[in-house]
Enzyme design. Sequence first.
Site, PDB file in Angstrom:
ATOM      1  N   ASN A 179       0.805  -1.222   0.000  1.00 53.28           N
ATOM      2  CA  ASN A 179       0.000   0.000   0.000  1.00 53.28           C
ATOM      3  C   ASN A 179       0.839   1.273   0.000  1.00 53.28           C
ATOM      4  O   ASN A 179       0.363   2.313  -0.446  1.00 53.28           O
ATOM      5  CB  ASN A 179      -0.934  -0.011   1.214  1.00 53.28           C
ATOM      6  CG  ASN A 179      -1.604   1.326   1.443  1.00 53.28           C
ATOM      7  OD1 ASN A 179      -2.523   1.704   0.727  1.00 53.28           O
ATOM      8  ND2 ASN A 179      -1.125   2.072   2.441  1.00 53.28           N
ATOM      9  N   ALA A 180       2.071   1.215   0.473  1.00 52.17           N
ATOM     10  CA  ALA A 180       2.883   2.423   0.621  1.00 52.17           C
ATOM     11  C   ALA A 180       3.014   3.155  -0.706  1.00 52.17           C
ATOM     12  O   ALA A 180       3.280   2.542  -1.745  1.00 52.17           O
ATOM     13  CB  ALA A 180       4.259   2.064   1.166  1.00 52.17           C
ATOM     14  N   ILE A 224       3.808   7.407  -2.505  1.00 57.78           N
ATOM     15  CA  ILE A 224       4.042   8.835  -2.359  1.00 57.78           C
ATOM     16  C   ILE A 224       3.677   9.529  -3.668  1.00 57.78           C
ATOM     17  O   ILE A 224       3.539   8.889  -4.709  1.00 57.78           O
ATOM     18  CB  ILE A 224       5.509   9.153  -2.001  1.00 57.78           C
ATOM     19  CG1 ILE A 224       6.447   8.680  -3.124  1.00 57.78           C
ATOM     20  CG2 ILE A 224       5.891   8.527  -0.665  1.00 57.78           C
ATOM     21  CD1 ILE A 224       7.893   9.146  -2.951  1.00 57.78           C
ATOM     22  N   ASP A 238       4.104  15.423  -7.510  1.00 57.21           N
ATOM     23  CA  ASP A 238       3.418  15.875  -8.703  1.00 57.21           C
ATOM     24  C   ASP A 238       4.103  17.077  -9.340  1.00 57.21           C
ATOM     25  O   ASP A 238       4.569  18.000  -8.654  1.00 57.21           O
ATOM     26  CB  ASP A 238       1.973  16.252  -8.371  1.00 57.21           C
ATOM     27  CG  ASP A 238       1.140  15.065  -7.921  1.00 57.21           C
ATOM     28  OD1 ASP A 238       1.622  13.923  -8.022  1.00 57.21           O
ATOM     29  OD2 ASP A 238      -0.007  15.287  -7.468  1.00 57.21           O
ATOM     30  N   GLN A 269       0.958  13.914 -13.259  1.00 55.88           N
ATOM     31  CA  GLN A 269       1.358  12.731 -12.500  1.00 55.88           C
ATOM     32  C   GLN A 269       1.951  11.655 -13.408  1.00 55.88           C
ATOM     33  O   GLN A 269       1.634  10.479 -13.274  1.00 55.88           O
ATOM     34  CB  GLN A 269       0.169  12.146 -11.738  1.00 55.88           C
ATOM     35  CG  GLN A 269      -0.267  12.951 -10.530  1.00 55.88           C
ATOM     36  CD  GLN A 269      -1.212  12.153  -9.640  1.00 55.88           C
ATOM     37  OE1 GLN A 269      -2.008  11.343 -10.102  1.00 55.88           O
ATOM     38  NE2 GLN A 269      -1.129  12.395  -8.345  1.00 55.88           N
ATOM     39  N   TYR A 298       3.664   9.133 -11.090  1.00 57.71           N
ATOM     40  CA  TYR A 298       2.720   8.352 -10.289  1.00 57.71           C
ATOM     41  C   TYR A 298       1.897   7.404 -11.163  1.00 57.71           C
ATOM     42  O   TYR A 298       1.730   6.222 -10.843  1.00 57.71           O
ATOM     43  CB  TYR A 298       1.799   9.317  -9.531  1.00 57.71           C
ATOM     44  CG  TYR A 298       0.832   8.664  -8.581  1.00 57.71           C
ATOM     45  CD1 TYR A 298       1.225   8.333  -7.285  1.00 57.71           C
ATOM     46  CD2 TYR A 298      -0.483   8.396  -8.955  1.00 57.71           C
ATOM     47  CE1 TYR A 298       0.324   7.750  -6.390  1.00 57.71           C
ATOM     48  CE2 TYR A 298      -1.378   7.817  -8.078  1.00 57.71           C
ATOM     49  CZ  TYR A 298      -0.976   7.501  -6.801  1.00 57.71           C
ATOM     50  OH  TYR A 298      -1.857   6.926  -5.941  1.00 57.71           O
ATOM     51  N   ILE A 334     -10.597   8.950  -2.522  1.00 58.29           N
ATOM     52  CA  ILE A 334     -11.021   8.498  -1.202  1.00 58.29           C
ATOM     53  C   ILE A 334     -10.879   9.652  -0.208  1.00 58.29           C
ATOM     54  O   ILE A 334      -9.939  10.456  -0.304  1.00 58.29           O
ATOM     55  CB  ILE A 334     -10.162   7.292  -0.754  1.00 58.29           C
ATOM     56  CG1 ILE A 334     -10.172   6.189  -1.829  1.00 58.29           C
ATOM     57  CG2 ILE A 334     -10.659   6.758   0.586  1.00 58.29           C
ATOM     58  CD1 ILE A 334     -11.533   5.642  -2.181  1.00 58.29           C
TER      59      ILE A 334
END
Length: 240
Positions: free
Chosen positions: A82-83, A85, A88, A144, A147, A180
Amino acid sequence: MSRTAIVTGGTRGIGAAISVGLKEAGYNVAANYAGNEAAAQRFTEETGIPAFRWSVADYEACAAGIAQVEAELGPIDVLVNNAGITRDAMFHKMTPEQWREVIDTNLSGAFNMTHPLWSGMRERGFGRIITISSINGQKGQMGQANYSAAKAGDLGFTKALAQEGARAGITVNAVCPGYIATDMVMAVPEAVREKIIAQIPVGRLGEAAEIARCVVFLASEEAGFITGSTLTANGGQYIA
């Protein structure tokens, strides 16, 4: 038999909800964290779930941390990657450091945690690997590139590894949350949140507990026929 689970980034936000959800489902749970000592201490005090500190971006630290958890709680049956960062920036302004930091944590971190556990799971004939990807790994997101690339890579990692683990009793799946209501999302200006919610057909942000329930199901014995799958939980914002 009580199984043992470890959740990376497991003391805050979605990770904390997953840790609590697994504990409530009867698992022995260890929560990993990287930096916020105060938050980790509060989490342990409130939940009774032990927290262990290391960076998932460091392979040797992961191997050592896993060994410590297994010495205290027993062999790890369930891993939740789950970790994550964010760093952006629009691509023309993105630095190599911003790229590397996100890839090292969000993508290489999944390898760094899974690899030291893989042989033990194969030998025991059971394992559950669940990686938290993102809606933005499915559809991409402006600003992003790092990401989105890492989270898309998590999906490829999941699909390939599922094929290797299937005959050894190891399932490998991913969950792609949408937006979320974590502290990070709730900290953005209300006008920005309203624009986000306007794009979600169900008309609201998701709750961390809803993602936790996805993980608890995928970790269960009952989910043994599900592997290589991506469970999308985004309120209909993006339909894969």
